[in-house]
Write an enzyme that holds these catalytic residues in place. Structure first.
Site, short mmCIF file in Angstrom:
data_model
loop_
_atom_site.label_atom_id
_atom_site.label_comp_id
_atom_site.label_asym_id
_atom_site.label_seq_id
_atom_site.Cartn_x
_atom_site.Cartn_y
_atom_site.Cartn_z
N GLU A 201 -20.90 -24.13 -16.24
CA GLU A 201 -20.55 -23.94 -17.65
C GLU A 201 -19.07 -23.65 -17.91
O GLU A 201 -18.72 -22.57 -18.41
CB GLU A 201 -21.41 -22.84 -18.25
CG GLU A 201 -22.88 -23.22 -18.29
CD GLU A 201 -23.76 -22.20 -19.01
OE1 GLU A 201 -23.28 -21.08 -19.29
OE2 GLU A 201 -24.92 -22.54 -19.29
N GLU B 20 -29.67 -26.42 -16.52
CA GLU B 20 -30.23 -25.19 -17.08
C GLU B 20 -30.93 -25.49 -18.39
O GLU B 20 -30.40 -26.20 -19.25
CB GLU B 20 -29.14 -24.14 -17.34
CG GLU B 20 -28.57 -23.48 -16.10
CD GLU B 20 -27.63 -22.33 -16.45
OE1 GLU B 20 -27.72 -21.81 -17.60
OE2 GLU B 20 -26.81 -21.97 -15.60
#
Length: 359
Positions: free
Chosen positions: A164, A277
């Site tokens: 991320e 995710e």
């Protein structure tokens, strides 16, 4: 040769061409079903860099790995801290921490599962954002060269470049990603590379210029891999802000739309995707949304490589809404939905390989 024989021969030739196309582990990809389905086993990314093993952070236990393997999962995304593995940028890895990481990979593979290595750093080293000294492009490339050497061409190991990235404009992150990929290939590693975008690599925002400099969906087409053996990693949660921090799924429609949009983007551009995710709380609305997310990928296995649910791990608190770590021998409700998807499996196709064959 009769007309029917000629027709049959043409079909066989067409099938052979298609097989060659889909098993060439390059940019094109097709499979009859998703290759990889699994879970993030959180724990090794916990705590500060100087933490003590099994006090401040932990790697997965065999009991936990076995549980998810027996559920039919075949992939573990394994988060860890860059600073703990490489305490000094540009220098050798910490030998003890490298052994722990390797032991964890050995344990996961002992149970027949693939591993996605995940430096869980959000494009930071300590509190320094990447591209800022000393956490420069060269430092990031050095890290990946060293890690790639340790796992080079190991069957069933993929390289997730970074968890991320955020607060970085897409062109800056693209430069970092390309530096890392170049380093990986320079040391001879042919492992699949998972490339996220910036802005938390959200599927819902993939085509939106959030930070200036261009959207991921435009800029990240500039990924350069000499082997053309990579996939884009997306994350997508179902709460209203797509953060995965709320126990409600009032953003399900937006999440599913984002997944459908990036599916179209992948197919249009001849790319592959991996959902690194996603996760939901254990209420009816969220469980329905979870099923919708899985359906998008199952229905588009020509461009989706697979998924890893967030999350589980030996230290995850039972009250964490998204947690699928079993407690007292009982499965979490989310596992029922995941298990229904896991039941649809067959031997992996050649196109699922995580290491590209040498030519």
């Amino acid at each position: 040769m009769t007309a029917s024989m000629k027709k049959s021969l043409r079909r066989l030739l067409a099938a052979a061409v298609m097989l060659a196309f889909t098993t060439d582990a390059g940019g094109a990809f097709a499979a009859t079903q998703l290759c990889y389905r699994g879970v993030n086993l959180s724990g090794a990314e916990y705590g500060e860099r100087g933490g003590v093993i099994n006090v401040n952070y932990t790697y997965p236990s065999e009991q936990t790995v076995r549980y998810f393997a027996e559920k039919g999962m075949n992939t573990i995304r394994l988060p860890f801290r860059w600073e703990r593995l490489q305490p000094v940028l540009g220098a050798s890895f910490d030998g003890d921490e490298l052994k722990r990481l390797k032991d964890a990979v050995d344990l996961i593979q002992k149970h027949g599962m693939a591993v996605v290595l995940d430096p869980h750093n959000y494009a930071y080293y300590d509190k320094t954002q990447l591209k800022q000294p000393p956490a420069t492009d060269l430092a990031f490339g050095d890290f990946w060269a060293r890690l790639a050497v340790e796992f080079s061409n190991r069957k069933g190991v993929a390289f997730g470049l970074m968890n991320e990235p955020h607060d970085l404009k897409a062109p800056d992150w693209l430069e970092l990603a390309n530096t890392a990929i170049r380093s990986i290939r320079t040391v001879g590693a042919r492992n699949l590379v998972l490339v996220p975008g910036t802005n938390w690599t959200g599927a819902h925002s993939w085509s939106v210029d959030v930070l200036g400099g261009g959207a991921n969906g435009t800029v990240m087409l500039g990924v350069k891999d000499p082997l053309d053996f990579y996939a884009f990693e997306f994350h997508q949660y179902l709460d209203s802000d797509s953060s995965g921090t709320h126990p409600v799924c009032d953003g399900t429609d937006n999440a599913v739309k984002g997944m459908n949009d990036v599916t179209d983007w992948l197919r249009k551009n001849g790319k592959r995707g991996f959902l690194g995710e996603f996760g939901v709380a254990a209420n009816d609305g969220c469980l329905d949304g979870l099923g919708q997310m899985l359906h998008v990928m199952d229905a588009n296995s020509d461009v989706w490589l697979g998924w890893t649910y967030w999350a589980a791990g030996d230290w995850w608190p039972p009250e964490e809404p998204l947690n699928v770590q079993p407690r007292n021998g009982r499965d979490k409700p989310q596992m029922k939905v995941l298990a229904e998807d896991l039941s649809r499996k067959s031997p992996l196709a050649a196109s699922c390989a995580l290491v590209r064959p040498a030519k």
